[in-house]
Design a protein around this motif. Sequence first.
Motif, short mmCIF file in Angstrom:
data_model
loop_
_atom_site.label_atom_id
_atom_site.label_comp_id
_atom_site.label_asym_id
_atom_site.label_seq_id
_atom_site.Cartn_x
_atom_site.Cartn_y
_atom_site.Cartn_z
N MET A 159 -7.59 -1.51 8.53
CA MET A 159 -6.19 -1.34 8.15
C MET A 159 -6.00 -1.71 6.69
O MET A 159 -5.25 -1.07 5.96
CB MET A 159 -5.31 -2.24 9.01
CG MET A 159 -5.11 -1.75 10.41
SD MET A 159 -3.93 -0.40 10.46
CE MET A 159 -2.42 -1.34 10.44
N LEU A 160 -6.72 -2.76 6.28
CA LEU A 160 -6.64 -3.23 4.90
C LEU A 160 -7.11 -2.13 3.95
O LEU A 160 -6.49 -1.84 2.94
CB LEU A 160 -7.53 -4.46 4.76
CG LEU A 160 -7.10 -5.53 3.78
CD1 LEU A 160 -5.70 -6.01 4.09
CD2 LEU A 160 -8.08 -6.68 3.81
N LEU A 161 -8.25 -1.50 4.33
CA LEU A 161 -8.79 -0.41 3.52
C LEU A 161 -7.79 0.73 3.43
O LEU A 161 -7.58 1.33 2.37
CB LEU A 161 -10.08 0.11 4.13
CG LEU A 161 -11.35 -0.66 3.84
CD1 LEU A 161 -12.51 -0.04 4.59
CD2 LEU A 161 -11.63 -0.64 2.35
N ASN A 162 -7.19 1.03 4.57
CA ASN A 162 -6.20 2.10 4.63
C ASN A 162 -5.06 1.84 3.64
O ASN A 162 -4.67 2.70 2.86
CB ASN A 162 -5.65 2.18 6.06
CG ASN A 162 -5.41 3.59 6.47
OD1 ASN A 162 -5.12 4.43 5.62
ND2 ASN A 162 -5.54 3.88 7.74
N THR A 163 -4.55 0.60 3.69
CA THR A 163 -3.48 0.21 2.76
C THR A 163 -3.97 0.35 1.33
O THR A 163 -3.29 0.92 0.47
CB THR A 163 -3.09 -1.26 2.98
OG1 THR A 163 -3.09 -1.52 4.38
CG2 THR A 163 -1.75 -1.57 2.39
N ALA A 164 -5.17 -0.19 1.09
CA ALA A 164 -5.71 -0.19 -0.27
C ALA A 164 -5.82 1.23 -0.82
O ALA A 164 -5.48 1.49 -1.96
CB ALA A 164 -7.08 -0.86 -0.29
N ILE A 165 -6.29 2.15 0.04
CA ILE A 165 -6.48 3.52 -0.42
C ILE A 165 -5.15 4.19 -0.75
O ILE A 165 -4.99 4.82 -1.79
CB ILE A 165 -7.24 4.34 0.64
CG1 ILE A 165 -8.70 3.89 0.68
CG2 ILE A 165 -7.16 5.82 0.34
CD1 ILE A 165 -9.46 4.37 1.89
N PHE A 166 -4.17 4.00 0.14
CA PHE A 166 -2.94 4.76 -0.07
C PHE A 166 -1.98 4.12 -1.05
O PHE A 166 -1.11 4.78 -1.56
CB PHE A 166 -2.30 5.10 1.27
CG PHE A 166 -3.16 6.12 1.95
CD1 PHE A 166 -3.19 7.42 1.48
CD2 PHE A 166 -4.02 5.76 2.98
CE1 PHE A 166 -4.05 8.35 2.03
CE2 PHE A 166 -4.88 6.69 3.54
CZ PHE A 166 -4.89 7.99 3.06
N GLN A 167 -2.20 2.82 -1.35
CA GLN A 167 -1.38 2.25 -2.41
C GLN A 167 -2.17 2.19 -3.70
O GLN A 167 -1.73 1.57 -4.66
CB GLN A 167 -0.93 0.85 -1.99
CG GLN A 167 -0.26 0.91 -0.63
CD GLN A 167 0.66 -0.25 -0.39
OE1 GLN A 167 0.73 -1.18 -1.18
NE2 GLN A 167 1.35 -0.21 0.72
#
Lengths: 297, 317
Positions: free
Chosen positions: B271-279
């Motif tokens: 989830m952290l990676l997901n956030t990191a990628i899209f922000q």
Amino acid sequence: MAQAVLPPGEIEVEAPVKAQGYWSTVWQRLRRDPVAIGAGTVLLLLFGMAIFAPWVAPADPLQGSMIDRLKPIGTEGYPLGADELGRDMLSRLIWGARFSLLMGVTPVVFAFFIGSTIGIIAGYAGGITNSVIMRTIDVFYAFPSVLLAVALSGALGAGFGNALLSLTVVFVPPIARIAESVTTQLRSRDFVEAARASGAGALTIIRVHVLGNVLGPIFVYATSLISVSMILASGLSFLGLGVRPPAAEWGLMLNTLRTAIYVQPWVAALPGVMIFATSISFNLLSDSLRSAMDIKT
Amino acid sequence: MLRYLVYRVVYAIPILLGVALVCFALVHISPGDPLISVLPADASVELQQRLLVIYGFDRSYPEQFILWLGRALSGDLGTSIASGRPVATEVFRAVGNTLLLAAVATVIGFFLGCLFGFVAGYFSNSWVDKAASTLAVLGVSVPHYWLGMVLVIIFSAQLGWLPATGAGPGGSGQWKWDWVHFQFLILPAVTMSVIPMGIVARTVRALVADILAQDFVTGLRAKGLGDLGVFFHVVKNAAPTALAVMGLQLGYLLGGSILIETVFSWPGTGMLLNTAIFQRDLPLLQGTILVLALFFVFLNLLVDVVQTALDPRIQRS
């Protein structure tokens, strides 16, 4: 072994018996393997669907209709239902085969050429060249494949080209490793020594003696990666890192339909069935090919 | 043994440096200004320059790498651009959840995989073998994120037995081994366990069939040893490889959990990676990937050492 597949009648007619080629033996074995036939047929259908999408698909995959949103499977005019924007699922699944297959297969094809080249050079050269190349490859092995693909395409940014690039980078190291180990085993064999002793240059030896012997195992290994590549490629699209909407691609369709699982669950699950069918067919065909080519790895 | 251990640890150092270099490079292969997500659209050139210096983006690449590596070694992975919190704090809070999920999934996958693999190997070429092998092929071919969706459709949307997303009340911080929390773990863990199950089953089947075909087994049977006795011999011979495969699978799941965590909104590193990628939060992306890769290298090392310790055949060679 080659004799066994010839009908006895022919052996008597043709004397001396012409030895059957390796590839025709492999082909005959594949033809007798029901699993290979089944998987091959499914893949042919899928590729046919992708190539002939404009003629096969009943409707425009991008044309939505607000009043027909999330129609169930079997609705008139929508044999497999309609998605969250009222687009025909059947047409989108057919068109989706284009991007999905392209994204799944291309990285392995690229990686096959790049990885084989790197691996054969490393294996044939040996010594320091080998160490430098293989230790660099080891670094990429320190990342689980999903993580590496996500990291690269995450950093490069979403898009079809970037997803292809990331997946190629993911598959080069394993292919290079196989190519290196097969080549290393081969280079100390007597016939290679003999060629070297009779004055053949490195390029000639690689072209004449090495390539023919190593490409088979590498090829079989590469085909086994296509299944993983399909899942990973659609996975990247599922995360929003592959093709952009509104394009039809199975992974992306799964993602956009996630919100619909309480309304039309089975329509939402359809794109995954396509990914599953493709991936399992590639896996089974690769297994059959491995036993038909009699390769042990 | 000790020499091998030292060799393996020393050998891991250049790999770790390479891993660090790749993680460092991630920020620099990224197109566009790395500050784009913190800067307001109308930021002055002066402010931009000041931030460049603060984040160290004005120095040369080797210089940046050494500075970054030094900070990373002392536990400072930078500051998340999106949240403003230290990356290390964010990653370590999430990594526990991912570890929990991956460990439970590995255990389920290992037990089922061993079971199917043993049965298939013992009765090789029977219908049981065919069924178990088919299951193994299905396990390695299924797009697990889709399987997760299907399980949510069946068990959450249709039957209403299990929750679809999240990690239970209190979120990521307050995990407890009670039903209130555990029910959230079931679906993601079962989904995730399918991958190691398929791979372990394949490996164990090949191992068992191979061991049973060896002369010493015939010898043991001739000596009058019963099936149970032979079974123990098979387990002893298959265990080091099977355990090694399990260890590696745990590593793969830790790094590969992003898709499943996205499906189930599980508050882990994925989830952290997901956030990191899209922000476009590059320090967070870099830090998370570095920590996961380090885990993976460490697990590989551990697997190698344990396997060497368990298997006398490796020690001799």
